[in-house]
Design an enzyme around this catalytic site. Structure first.
Site, PDB file in Angstrom:
ATOM      1  N   GLU A 189       0.842  -1.201   0.000  1.00  0.00           N
ATOM      2  CA  GLU A 189       0.000   0.000   0.000  1.00  0.00           C
ATOM      3  C   GLU A 189       0.872   1.244   0.000  1.00  0.00           C
ATOM      4  OE1 GLU A 189      -2.607   0.061   3.381  1.00  0.00           O
ATOM      5  OE2 GLU A 189      -3.765  -1.657   2.681  1.00  0.00           O
ATOM      6  N   HIS A 227      -1.243   0.629  18.899  1.00  0.00           N
ATOM      7  CA  HIS A 227      -2.478   0.054  18.356  1.00  0.00           C
ATOM      8  C   HIS A 227      -3.525  -0.243  19.417  1.00  0.00           C
ATOM      9  CE1 HIS A 227      -0.391   0.127  14.599  1.00  0.00           C
ATOM     10  NE2 HIS A 227       0.593  -0.535  15.152  1.00  0.00           N
ATOM     11  N   ARG A 253     -18.215  -6.785  15.019  1.00  0.00           N
ATOM     12  CA  ARG A 253     -18.699  -6.903  16.408  1.00  0.00           C
ATOM     13  C   ARG A 253     -19.124  -5.524  16.881  1.00  0.00           C
ATOM     14  NH1 ARG A 253     -12.960  -6.447  16.647  1.00  0.00           N
ATOM     15  NH2 ARG A 253     -12.460  -4.464  17.631  1.00  0.00           N
TER      16      ARG A 253
HETATM   17  C1  MV4 Z   1      -1.558   2.204   7.385  1.00  0.00           C
HETATM   18  C2  MV4 Z   1      -0.894   3.359   7.809  1.00  0.00           C
HETATM   19  C3  MV4 Z   1      -0.397   4.200   6.853  1.00  0.00           C
HETATM   20  N1  MV4 Z   1      -0.536   3.915   5.541  1.00  0.00           N
HETATM   21  N2  MV4 Z   1      -1.673   1.955   6.052  1.00  0.00           N
HETATM   22  C4  MV4 Z   1      -2.139   0.169  11.650  1.00  0.00           C
HETATM   23  C5  MV4 Z   1      -3.115  -0.879  12.085  1.00  0.00           C
HETATM   24  C6  MV4 Z   1      -3.630  -1.458  10.820  1.00  0.00           C
HETATM   25  N3  MV4 Z   1      -4.979  -1.872  10.966  1.00  0.00           N
HETATM   26  C7  MV4 Z   1      -3.465  -0.392   9.818  1.00  0.00           C
HETATM   27  N4  MV4 Z   1      -2.491   0.531  10.327  1.00  0.00           N
HETATM   28  C8  MV4 Z   1      -1.963   1.511   9.562  1.00  0.00           C
HETATM   29  N5  MV4 Z   1      -2.072   1.313   8.227  1.00  0.00           N
HETATM   30  C9  MV4 Z   1      -1.170   2.802   5.179  1.00  0.00           C
HETATM   31  N6  MV4 Z   1      -1.284   2.535   3.887  1.00  0.00           N
HETATM   32  C10 MV4 Z   1      -0.812   3.594   9.203  1.00  0.00           C
HETATM   33  C11 MV4 Z   1      -1.331   2.660  10.062  1.00  0.00           C
HETATM   34  C12 MV4 Z   1      -1.198   2.979  11.458  1.00  0.00           C
HETATM   35  C13 MV4 Z   1      -2.326   3.244  12.253  1.00  0.00           C
HETATM   36  C14 MV4 Z   1      -3.627   3.196  11.765  1.00  0.00           C
HETATM   37  C15 MV4 Z   1      -4.716   3.453  12.564  1.00  0.00           C
HETATM   38  C16 MV4 Z   1      -4.527   3.771  13.892  1.00  0.00           C
HETATM   39  C17 MV4 Z   1      -3.261   3.831  14.418  1.00  0.00           C
HETATM   40  C18 MV4 Z   1      -2.156   3.564  13.619  1.00  0.00           C
HETATM   41  C19 MV4 Z   1      -0.875   3.625  14.165  1.00  0.00           C
HETATM   42  C20 MV4 Z   1       0.205   3.359  13.366  1.00  0.00           C
HETATM   43  C21 MV4 Z   1       0.037   3.031  12.023  1.00  0.00           C
END
Ligand code: MV4
Length: 664
Positions: free
Chosen positions: A200, A235, A292
């Site tokens: 991504e 997280h 959920r």
């Molecule tokens: C991402 C991102 C930046 N760019 N995807 C972290 C948990 C997972 N469910 C998806 N996550 C992320 N995906 C892209 N393409 C940054 C995160 C991320 C994040 C997302 C939501 C809440 C907190 C976070 C903390 C670090 C990184």
């Protein structure tokens, strides 16, 4: 409507579900482990069944046993809450097979969202926006490299089987891609048994914005606004709010409609959450769907005025959705803070112990407390360390923040370390007030979030002295307990010209205070300064005036440990008996460890005849020795620890049968 349901969960969510079910006239069956026999959710339920030992793998995760209990008790449906079995396809299937309604989506919908790449393929087909990248089955290095080139940099490698932030790796340049891919695949193979990757574009400053959706059995779907959950730590969500600050009506509608499409694409039924990454420019991308009811659902309830558990029960029963999209309105702003048993000063290490003092803010239209514990309960290692969710509402975000700051000041806990002070600093931080929300918030503002104590040392000591003096006065009148340290005649003489010493241990340092009392006023001398103190204690609340500054604190004295609560912060000290000598205030009367520490010596054997006041065990804790003494004459019947053992606060050290018991 159902007349009886089973709640396959514990803690705050079990309590919260029971509350709504009872309001709707539905009976509730609880299940519990060894550790939860006296838990609040068991007490609230109409009946409860023991299902096994404390570890959840032997109790709350035992699908077969829970289904057996449902059948035995005549429950028509099972609410799984969150965690445990809530997103377990086999459990949902087993309910279906046994003619028990699973209060959640069909197992096929849970399964569809289980794999990241499969979920993305479904969402792409449904027209839900995805982060640009590659999520195909072809995992050959060439194809992935092509995917990376098309995606652009920086990019993110995500494990197909990962989740909750596990198995992610940022790649800055094409030159690093091959090595990063190989490493990520190895890690994922080890961690998840599946090396497959998706690619991504990496968003550097995203926000976590999620939509609450609901679908009924006829395929109708609505969205109930969004939540911003950007403030997270590793997280783990810490603060959540609704609506998301700064989201335009257009984006809200587009995101809501995309979320409903996502749910309908998998024939969803019930409560679900579609998570999006929201970028500064207003674009948003599907991240994952949670099948959920989520921990943070109360903020949605506060702004929509709807009860989502009631919606779940109605939809599971087969009723249509209570509202159509146009009828869903939001008002004001809601925030939720998760109060955890953990130590922010030790990298948020989970804490355990007894909630020996617990006082919560009053609940009203502005303040809601969702909790599964009461004073005296144990926070154990077996389950999630969340103590409560504190939820506030007001007309504007700024007012809601004020409510949160105040409500945190009224949440007082002693006995277990908590993150309350951290949450207070967070909610009150200027960047948070300015809604500078990104997933990096906590990391980016560390210096604001670990504040210096709100009480300086001298003020804390003077207030501690005031609390102890006033509490002793009030107890002198009523105490007839010969073992009470307050009933003792030695030491203090009131209204004397002789300055009485008092010794308080803060951290590792002992502070000597000298106190003169005259006409209900005190002069406290500490570290070369003199403080004029006037105070009044009402139960646990102390109103003090120190050198003309009125200050109010709450306090709790347990054995010799005093905790003062002030503006969301605590001041802690240990109290020595006021007489000179090494003896402390506590000790006699209790055969429990007064705090976490080590056994230095055991001075009795099983079968020994002992006399009141005789030292039985010596412990060391916080650099002091504590003598555990016999409360009365008797015989030692059991000794639970030996020299060198580590014991935790409240542990019974030794058992004696007193002469009275023998006679009885
Ligand atoms: C991402 C991102 C930046 N760019 N995807 C972290 C948990 C997972 N469910 C998806 N996550 C992320 N995906 C892209 N393409 C940054 C995160 C991320 C994040 C997302 C939501 C809440 C907190 C976070 C903390 C670090 C990184």
């Amino acid at each position: 409507m159902f007349s009886k349901i089973l709640i396959a969960n514990r803690g705050e969510i079990a309590c919260r579900i029971i509350q709504t079910a009872h309001r709707m006239g539905i009976r509730c069956v609880a299940v519990y482990s060894d550790a939860d026999a006296n838990a609040r959710h068991v007490a609230m339920a109409d009946e409860a069944f023991h299902i096994g030992p404390a570890p959840s793998s032997e109790s709350y995760l035992k699908a077969d046993r829970i289904i057996e209990v449902a059948k035995k008790s005549g429950a028509q449906a099972i609410h799984p809450g969150y965690g445990f079995l809530s997103e377990n396809t086999r459990f949902a299937e087993a309910c279906e097979t046994n003619n028990i309604v699973f209060i959640g989506p069909p197992s096929s919908a849970i399964a569809a969202m289980g794999s990241k790449s499969a979920a993305k393929a479904i969402m792409e087909k449904a027209g839900v926006p995805l982060v640009p990248g590659y999520h195909g089955d072809d995992q050959s290095p060439d194809t992935l490299r092509k995917g990376a080139e098309q995606c652009g940099f920086p990019l993110l490698l995500k494990a197909v089987a990962g989740g909750g932030g596990k198995g992610m790796r940022v790649v800055e340049r094409m030159e690093d891609f091959d090595d990063a891919l190989a490493a990520a695949k190895r890690e994922s193979k080890n961690a998840f048994g599946n090396p497959d990757m998706l690619i991504e574009r990496y968003l550097t400053q995203p926000r976590h914005v999620e939509i609450q959706v609901f679908c009924d059995r006829d395929g109708h779907g609505v969205y109930l606004a969004e939540r911003d959950c950007s403030v997270q730590r590793r997280h783990q969500k810490v603060l959540e709010e609704a609506p998301a600050p700064g989201l335009s009506e257009e984006t809200r509608k587009a995101m809501g409609e995309a979320a409903v499409k996502a749910a309908q694409a998998i024939n969803y039924v019930g409560a679900g959450t579609v998570e999006f990454l929201y970028d500064v420019d207003g674009s948003f991308f599907f991240m994952e769907m949670n099948t959920r009811l989520q921990v943070e659902h109360p903020v949605t309830e506060m702004v929509t005025g709807q009860d989502l558990v009631e919606w779940q029960l109605k939809v599971a029963w087969g009723d249509p959705l209570p509202l159509e999209q146009a009828q869903v309105k939001t008002r004001g702003h809601a925030l939720e803070a998760r109060i955890y048993a953990e130590d922010p000063d030790q990298d948020f290490l989970p804490a355990t112990g007894t909630l020996r003092y617990l006082s919560t803010p009053d609940e009203n239209v502005h303040v809601r407390v969702d909790t599964g514990v009461t004073e005296g309960d144990e926070i154990s290692i077996h389950y999630d360390p969340m103590i409560a969710k504190l939820i506030v509402w007001d007309e504007t975000r700024d007012q809601a923040i004020n409510r949160m700051v105040q409500a945190l000041e009224h949440y007082r806990i002693a006995g277990v370390k908590t993150n309350i002070r951290f949450l207070h600093a967070l909610a009150d931080a200027q960047p948070f007030r300015e809604a500078e929300l990104t997933t990096g918030f906590i990391e980016d503002h560390r210096e604001l979030l670990f504040p210096k104590s709100r009480l300086d040392l001298h003020k804390g000591l003077v207030l501690a002295a005031g609390f102890l003096l006033e509490q002793r006065k009030s107890r002198e009148v009523v105490s007839t307990d010969p073992w009470s340290p307050f009933g003792r005649q030695n030491g203090w003489r009131m209204n004397s010209e002789y300055a009485q010493p008092m010794h308080l241990l803060v951290g590792e340092e002992v502070h000597e205070l000298k106190i003169l009392e005259r006409d209900d006023r005190y002069q406290v001398m500490v570290g070369g300064s003199i403080y004029h103190l006037n105070c009044k204690l009402d139960d646990d609340s102390l109103q003090a005036v120190i050198n003309g500054h009125r200050i109010s604190v709450h306090g709790n004295l347990h054995n010799h440990q005093l905790v003062l609560f002030y503006e969301g912060d605590t001041f802690q000290c240990n109290v020595f008996r006021e007489t000179f000598g090494a003896e402390e205030l506590a000790g006699e009367g209790s055969l429990e460890a007064p705090m976490n520490g080590a056994i230095v010596a055991v001075q009795a054997k099983v079968g020994d005849q002992v006399t009141a006041g005789q030292t039985l065990v010596i412990m060391e804790a916080m650099k002091m020795e504590h003598a555990i003494k016999a409360p009365a004459d008797g015989v030692v019947t059991d000794i639970f620890y030996a020299e060198g053992d580590q014991v935790s606060e409240g542990a019974e050290l030794i058992a004696i049968e007193t002469s009275d018991e023998e006679a009885a």
